[in-house]
Design a protein around this motif. Structure first.
Motif, PDB file in Angstrom:
ATOM      1  N   SER A  73       0.824  -1.173  -0.095  1.00 54.65           N
ATOM      2  CA  SER A  73       0.068  -0.030   0.005  1.00 54.65           C
ATOM      3  C   SER A  73       0.943   1.121  -0.035  1.00 54.65           C
ATOM      4  O   SER A  73       0.606   2.260  -0.823  1.00 54.65           O
ATOM      5  CB  SER A  73      -0.894  -0.168   1.313  1.00 54.65           C
ATOM      6  N   ILE A  77       1.133   4.165  -2.891  1.00 56.69           N
ATOM      7  CA  ILE A  77       0.851   5.540  -2.573  1.00 56.69           C
ATOM      8  C   ILE A  77       1.870   6.336  -3.072  1.00 56.69           C
ATOM      9  O   ILE A  77       1.701   7.521  -3.746  1.00 56.69           O
ATOM     10  CB  ILE A  77       0.770   5.688  -0.957  1.00 56.69           C
ATOM     11  N   LYS A  81       1.739   9.255  -5.824  1.00 51.24           N
ATOM     12  CA  LYS A  81       2.125  10.722  -5.724  1.00 51.24           C
ATOM     13  C   LYS A  81       3.238  11.131  -6.570  1.00 51.24           C
ATOM     14  O   LYS A  81       3.071  12.496  -6.942  1.00 51.24           O
ATOM     15  CB  LYS A  81       2.754  10.816  -4.242  1.00 51.24           C
ATOM     16  N   ALA A 108      -5.266   5.791   0.068  1.00 54.85           N
ATOM     17  CA  ALA A 108      -5.288   6.824  -1.059  1.00 54.85           C
ATOM     18  C   ALA A 108      -5.942   7.857  -0.826  1.00 54.85           C
ATOM     19  O   ALA A 108      -5.900   9.038  -1.010  1.00 54.85           O
ATOM     20  CB  ALA A 108      -5.577   6.057  -2.278  1.00 54.85           C
TER      21      ALA A 108
END
Lengths: 132, 132
Positions: A73, A77, A81, A108
């Motif tokens: 995760s 992320i 970004k 998110a």
């Protein structure tokens, strides 16, 4: 149809529904997202690799399943970004319904990133009435 | 892909999920069933006619909605008994979830006819998490 469609949005996590048992049960949008994303996060990369191959799609795969969800995760992320377009798929059906996905979706949204669902088959309603 | 697929089964009622808001949210199987069926029973024939047209599909349409459901169900059952392949669609989503469809499905099953679901978008799970 593809020619007139807008490109995928950078920095978006796409939750892509995949077929449950019948390879034809995949939407035009699901195929386009899988074709145009930067990376496909998959519950089982071998399984999803076969699905992509069936449709002549070649994208990098990243495993995302129960026991590496926390670590992956964070990685997803970071990619979002940086503006990457990430597709999340499970072995079958819609991510987050009865499969992994909840953690990265929550992360998110918490980070203010864009999450888009690409609907399709889901175990909740895809049963065959003749069997019921 | 189409070349290797078996033809539709005569005398079958196909419950075909159609897009909710995004025309790309339709599956390959839904398009094939709509292309190969004998007739499309639709909640709103004008609405569904536009959907078919968008995908270059031309099939006869039969209206099937709340106030003619009983009569149309009988007609559809007769067609199925003659071996026709009937697709049932609603304005959006999966027939029978929050739209007409229940009556003809029950009648078809009661008559021992074949009913097949062609899954896709459904209001139950197609929400966008970013809006939630």
């Amino acid at each position: 149809m593809d020619a007139t469609l807008p490109p995928l949005t950078p920095g978006t996590l796409y939750l892509v529904a995949t077929p449950i048992g019948n390879l034809e049960d995949i939407t035009l949008r699901a195929l386009r997202v899988l074709r145009e994303c930067d990376i496909v996060a998959a519950e089982d990369t071998r399984h999803s690799g076969q699905l992509l191959k069936h449709f002549g799609i070649s994208r990098p795969l990243l495993s995302y399943f129960q026991f590496n969800e926390a670590k992956r995760s964070e990685e997803i992320i970071e990619r979002l970004k940086r503006g990457e377009k990430v597709a999340l798929v499970t072995d079958a059906g819609s991510p987050g319904i009865s499969d992994p996905g909840e953690r990265v979706v929550k992360a998110a949204l918490a980070a203010g990133l864009r999450v888009e669902t690409v609907p399709g088959s889901c175990a909740l309603v895809a049963e065959r009435p003749a069997d019921g």
